[in-house]
Design an enzyme around this catalytic site. Structure first.
Site, PDB file in Angstrom:
ATOM      1  N   GLU A 176     -14.418  -5.292   8.400  1.00 15.93           N
ATOM      2  CA  GLU A 176     -12.996  -5.218   8.840  1.00 15.93           C
ATOM      3  C   GLU A 176     -12.981  -3.907   9.567  1.00 15.93           C
ATOM      4  OE1 GLU A 176     -10.329  -6.279   5.547  1.00 15.93           O
ATOM      5  OE2 GLU A 176     -10.727  -3.812   4.919  1.00 15.93           O
ATOM      6  N   GLY A 217      -7.033   6.028   4.931  1.00 15.17           N
ATOM      7  CA  GLY A 217      -6.649   6.887   4.146  1.00 15.17           C
ATOM      8  C   GLY A 217      -6.969   8.408   4.295  1.00 15.17           C
ATOM      9  N   SER A 263      -6.676  -2.315   1.556  1.00 12.81           N
ATOM     10  CA  SER A 263      -7.086  -1.743   0.146  1.00 12.81           C
ATOM     11  C   SER A 263      -7.486  -2.978  -0.589  1.00 12.81           C
ATOM     12  CB  SER A 263      -5.854  -1.050  -0.223  1.00 12.81           C
ATOM     13  OG  SER A 263      -5.379   0.048   0.562  1.00 12.81           O
ATOM     14  N   ASP A 322     -15.766  -1.292   8.718  1.00 11.86           N
ATOM     15  CA  ASP A 322     -16.619  -1.489   7.354  1.00 11.86           C
ATOM     16  C   ASP A 322     -17.698  -2.821   7.741  1.00 11.86           C
ATOM     17  OD1 ASP A 322     -14.914   0.542   6.231  1.00 11.86           O
ATOM     18  OD2 ASP A 322     -13.381  -0.980   5.616  1.00 11.86           O
ATOM     19  N   GLU A 356       0.764  -1.229  -0.046  1.00 11.75           N
ATOM     20  CA  GLU A 356      -0.070   0.254   0.223  1.00 11.75           C
ATOM     21  C   GLU A 356       0.968   1.184   0.004  1.00 11.75           C
ATOM     22  OE1 GLU A 356      -3.811  -0.384   2.699  1.00 11.75           O
ATOM     23  OE2 GLU A 356      -2.564  -2.019   3.365  1.00 11.75           O
ATOM     24  N   ASN A 410      -9.981  -0.607  10.144  1.00 10.04           N
ATOM     25  CA  ASN A 410      -8.998   0.115   9.516  1.00 10.04           C
ATOM     26  C   ASN A 410      -8.268   1.130  10.709  1.00 10.04           C
ATOM     27  OD1 ASN A 410      -7.206   2.045   8.147  1.00 10.04           O
ATOM     28  ND2 ASN A 410      -8.180   1.384   6.108  1.00 10.04           N
ATOM     29  N   ARG A 429     -11.694   3.420  11.005  1.00  9.96           N
ATOM     30  CA  ARG A 429     -12.837   3.182  10.257  1.00  9.96           C
ATOM     31  C   ARG A 429     -13.289   1.539  10.431  1.00  9.96           C
ATOM     32  NH1 ARG A 429     -10.909   3.397   5.356  1.00  9.96           N
ATOM     33  NH2 ARG A 429     -12.018   1.700   4.786  1.00  9.96           N
ATOM     34  N   TYR A 481      -9.711   3.029  -5.545  1.00  5.66           N
ATOM     35  CA  TYR A 481      -8.560   4.095  -6.027  1.00  5.66           C
ATOM     36  C   TYR A 481      -8.690   4.526  -7.517  1.00  5.66           C
ATOM     37  CZ  TYR A 481      -6.953   2.552  -1.373  1.00  5.66           C
ATOM     38  OH  TYR A 481      -6.907   2.339   0.018  1.00  5.66           O
TER      39      TYR A 481
END
Length: 307
Positions: free
Chosen positions: A268, A274, A148, A255, A15, A270, A253, A214
């Site tokens: 999951e 980002g 990602s 998800d 990443e 994070n 975060r 992305y």
């Protein structure tokens, strides 16, 4: 005297490119806020030099291995340099999808059925194959500690399993095979133990993969999420519980996916989200009336009120 801030970015993980983008946005923001800020690519930098160069604090913008796995946090703890985000243990557990799910399951949070296998167990024995076949196809085959959506394959039949497992094994020795839940994806951003407005992620792809995150211009981020009040309350409760069970701090975060029977499933966590112009936490913060520059300052100052 201006506080001296190191923004750690780049690194050696898969990443790296995204981390550089996130880090550069953060650097520009901190410069506008008047800090003496330095972008440091850990790919070619000795972390112990942070102490020699007398940095006051580190803003971690490293994604994936070497940034979110507790290793950099451990070095910074040893150097006694304050840093942003979660600590060693929470970081190490959160990057490990399988162990994260074990903790969530122990607290009766909704996790997706899965099978965990190790690279050295390939080719799979009869028992492992039977366990996988108990899952309903399609399934997602993913590296256990990648972010990602890198190395993930959507597998529609048993015949396609080997290809997905081999791809995941290129990124990690531990592989997770999860039942694929058809539904709507949501993310809950958390800032200093409080939730920000929920985002509904809408993609034309089969799932929210690397390209959708992305590259694709067709991916939509709906904020407000259009969930009803009862659903929002339920999702926020699940997200905060999932965050706290892992011992996470700072900003991150959770998800989730909402299936056709209106049940939320955790996907999951994070711990170093980002921070680019396409990133989800800044979108949620903006909806809450928090500008990007203010968001960066809030993250920098969590657990360090006098900084």
């Amino acid at each position: 005297m201006k506080k001296k801030i190191a923004v750690l970015l780049g690194g050696t993980s898969s990443e790296r490119e995204i981390s550089i983008r996130s880090g550069n946005y953060i650097v520009q923001s901190l410069l506008k806020s008047g800090f003496n800020v330095h972008a440091i690519d850990t790919y070619n930098y000795s972390i112990t030099d942070l102490k020699k160069e007398k940095f006051d604090k580190v803003y971690i913008a490293l994604h994936g291995k070497g940034g979110e796995d507790g290793s950099i946090q451990g070095v910074l703890e040893y150097l006694k340099i304050p840093y942003t985000g979660s600590g060693i243990m929470a970081s190490a557990i959160s990057i490990d999808k399988f162990r994260t799910k074990l903790l969530w399951k122990s607290h009766n949070l909704p996790i997706i059925p899965d099978v965990y296998i190790k690279k050295n167990a390939i080719p799979l024995n009869t028992y492992a194959i039977k366990q996988i076949l108990k899952l309903k196809f399609p399934v997602l085959v993913k590296p256990n500690n990648q972010g990602s959506s890198i190395g993930i394959t959507l597998v529609s039949s048993a015949k396609e399993l080997s290809k997905g497992i081999n791809l995941a094994a290129n990124y990690n020795d531990d592989i997770l095979i999860e039942q694929f839940i058809i539904g709507k994806e949501y993310t809950v951003s958390i800032l200093n133990q409080k939730t920000l407005p929920i985002i509904n992620i809408s993609t034309r792809n089969s799932f929210y993969d690397y390209n959708a995150k992305y590259k694709s211009s067709s991916t939509e981020y709906l904020c407000p999420s259009k969930l009803n009040i009862k659903q929002e309350k339920k999702l926020n409760e699940i997200a905060i519980s999932a965050w706290n069970i892992l011992g996470c701090k700072g900003c991150g975060r959770i998800d989730v996916i909402l299936d056709h029977e209106n049940k939320f499933w955790l996907l999951e966590v994070n711990t170093i989200p980002g921070m680019t112009n396409r990133s989800l936490v800044p979108i949620a913060a903006k909806e809450a009336g928090i500008s990007f520059d203010k968001l960066v300052l809030l993250i920098l100052n969590i657990n360090n009120k006098n900084f």
